[in-house]
Scaffold this active site. Structure first.
Site, mmCIF file in Angstrom:
data_model
loop_
_atom_site.group_PDB
_atom_site.id
_atom_site.type_symbol
_atom_site.label_atom_id
_atom_site.label_comp_id
_atom_site.label_asym_id
_atom_site.label_seq_id
_atom_site.Cartn_x
_atom_site.Cartn_y
_atom_site.Cartn_z
ATOM 1 N N LYS A 16 0.943 -1.240 0.075
ATOM 2 C CA LYS A 16 0.007 0.003 -0.051
ATOM 3 C C LYS A 16 0.959 1.447 -0.115
ATOM 4 O O LYS A 16 0.748 2.107 -0.744
ATOM 5 C CB LYS A 16 -0.833 0.075 1.117
ATOM 6 C CG LYS A 16 -1.807 -1.199 1.289
ATOM 7 C CD LYS A 16 -2.676 -1.229 2.348
ATOM 8 C CE LYS A 16 -2.172 -1.230 3.868
ATOM 9 N NZ LYS A 16 -1.463 -2.410 4.077
ATOM 10 N N ARG A 91 -9.824 0.299 8.918
ATOM 11 C CA ARG A 91 -9.357 -0.931 9.249
ATOM 12 C C ARG A 91 -10.254 -1.778 10.019
ATOM 13 O O ARG A 91 -10.110 -3.027 10.255
ATOM 14 C CB ARG A 91 -8.015 -1.044 10.302
ATOM 15 C CG ARG A 91 -6.803 -1.508 9.505
ATOM 16 C CD ARG A 91 -5.578 -0.927 10.142
ATOM 17 N NE ARG A 91 -4.534 -1.797 10.187
ATOM 18 C CZ ARG A 91 -3.083 -1.143 9.364
ATOM 19 N NH1 ARG A 91 -3.368 0.007 9.354
ATOM 20 N NH2 ARG A 91 -2.204 -1.927 9.850
ATOM 21 N N ARG A 130 11.424 -5.778 4.700
ATOM 22 C CA ARG A 130 11.163 -4.453 4.564
ATOM 23 C C ARG A 130 12.147 -3.615 5.382
ATOM 24 O O ARG A 130 12.551 -3.909 6.497
ATOM 25 C CB ARG A 130 9.878 -4.259 5.041
ATOM 26 C CG ARG A 130 9.551 -2.688 5.234
ATOM 27 C CD ARG A 130 8.075 -2.403 5.117
ATOM 28 N NE ARG A 130 7.211 -2.810 6.334
ATOM 29 C CZ ARG A 130 5.930 -2.696 6.259
ATOM 30 N NH1 ARG A 130 5.335 -2.236 5.462
ATOM 31 N NH2 ARG A 130 5.323 -3.177 7.369
ATOM 32 N N ARG A 163 11.322 -2.042 11.001
ATOM 33 C CA ARG A 163 10.502 -1.762 12.119
ATOM 34 C C ARG A 163 10.238 -2.983 13.041
ATOM 35 O O ARG A 163 10.389 -3.906 12.984
ATOM 36 C CB ARG A 163 8.922 -1.373 11.414
ATOM 37 C CG ARG A 163 8.709 -0.204 10.787
ATOM 38 C CD ARG A 163 7.511 -0.236 9.897
ATOM 39 N NE ARG A 163 6.167 -0.874 10.579
ATOM 40 C CZ ARG A 163 4.959 -0.945 9.836
ATOM 41 N NH1 ARG A 163 4.983 -0.341 8.806
ATOM 42 N NH2 ARG A 163 3.846 -1.570 10.358
ATOM 43 N N ARG A 174 -0.305 -9.638 13.050
ATOM 44 C CA ARG A 174 -1.051 -8.657 12.339
ATOM 45 C C ARG A 174 -1.941 -9.112 11.268
ATOM 46 O O ARG A 174 -2.982 -8.622 10.774
ATOM 47 C CB ARG A 174 -0.060 -7.726 11.825
ATOM 48 C CG ARG A 174 0.528 -6.830 13.027
ATOM 49 C CD ARG A 174 1.904 -6.229 12.552
ATOM 50 N NE ARG A 174 1.769 -5.302 11.465
ATOM 51 C CZ ARG A 174 2.897 -5.087 10.605
ATOM 52 N NH1 ARG A 174 4.225 -5.543 10.814
ATOM 53 N NH2 ARG A 174 2.777 -4.119 9.826
#
Ligand code: ADP
Ligand code: AMP
Length: 224
Positions: A16, A91, A130, A163, A174
């Site tokens: 996203k 969400r 990431r 992160r 998640r």
């Protein structure tokens, strides 16, 4: 079409933020990424950050009453009047209903909800590689989209980090939260005729081309 009011929907790691960066180069949209807003609040130790921190590190959603007001305040702003791009919000069905109500009050409508459909195993692979710049927010992947120089952002040379909530265990949590609380929004927006699906397994530029083609078609349809 006077304004583009868009939502990016999809699991964590679907791409996203990656697509948002490209779409902002195409259109003058106010970009609101709730994850970025919350991470900045945690770093600055604000009241919002204090309320959100524990939920985020556990991979859970922060409560609706903590996040809804923050986003609606920004959408009410003059800056959002040329169009907006929401990433990571709504969400939950509660957040989506609050957004619908607020947009009705502002006399505005959603243009489309862009679902970046990406399977769980691909998400885990992506998130484990990431890297992000805390300063610029630019997102990289060690294999799929590496920076020019290892460990530093192409934009300004700032340091890239992993992160805290990108560990495999938290990513699995998640994903479970996504399937339980966020995936129902697919049906919610399908019913409203707003949902557009994209194959998130394709490379970033292909996904971007597909989104642009869809937005161009929507604009043409509006002129007919
Ligand atoms: P999200 O904002 O949905 O959490 P990101 O845009 O941060 O996802 O992307 C997650 C990771 O996957 C990043 O490391 C990014 O570089 C990489 N990525 C994004 N889109 C693709 C894609 N289409 N193919 C391969 N890797 C991608
Ligand atoms: P993201 O950067 O979108 O992956 O979001 C990181 C974390 O921020 C999530 O795991 C949640 O804890 C929190 N978060 C972001 N957006 C929302 C939202 N709309 N509602 C509740 N929690 C959110």
């Amino acid at each position: 079409m006077s304004e583009l009011n868009l939502i990016l929907l999809g699991p964590p790691g679907a791409g996203k933020g990656t697509q948002a960066e490209r779409l902002q180069e195409d259109f003058p949209l106010l970009y609101l990424a709730t994850g970025n807003i919350l991470r900045a609040a945690v770093a600055e130790e604000t009241e919002l950050g204090r309320k959100a921190k524990e939920y985020m590190s556990r991979g859970e959603l922060v409560p609706d009453d903590v996040i809804i007001g923050v986003i609606l305040d920004q959408l009410r702003d003059e800056e959002a009047s040329d169009g907006f791009l929401l990433d990571g919000f709504p969400r939950t069905v509660g957040q989506a209903e609050a957004l619908d109500e607020a947009l009705q009050d502002f006399g505005r409508t959603l243009t489309a909800v862009l679902l970046i459909d990406t399977p769980d195993d691909e998400v885990v692979r992506r998130i484990s590689g990431r890297r992000v710049s805390v300063k610029t927010g630019r997102v990289y992947h060690v294999d799929f989209d590496p920076p020019k120089h290892e460990g530093v952002c192409d934009v300004d040379g700032s340091r890239l980090i992993q992160r805290e909530d990108d560990s495999e265990e938290t990513v699995r949590k998640r994903l479970a939260v996504y399937h339980e609380q966020t995936a129902p929004l697919i049906g919610f927006y399908e019913k409203q005729g707003l949902l557009k699906r994209f194959d998130g397994r394709r490379p970033p530029n292909e996904v971007h081309d597909h989104i642009r083609a869809t937005l161009a078609t929507l604009r043409l349809e509006e002129q007919i």
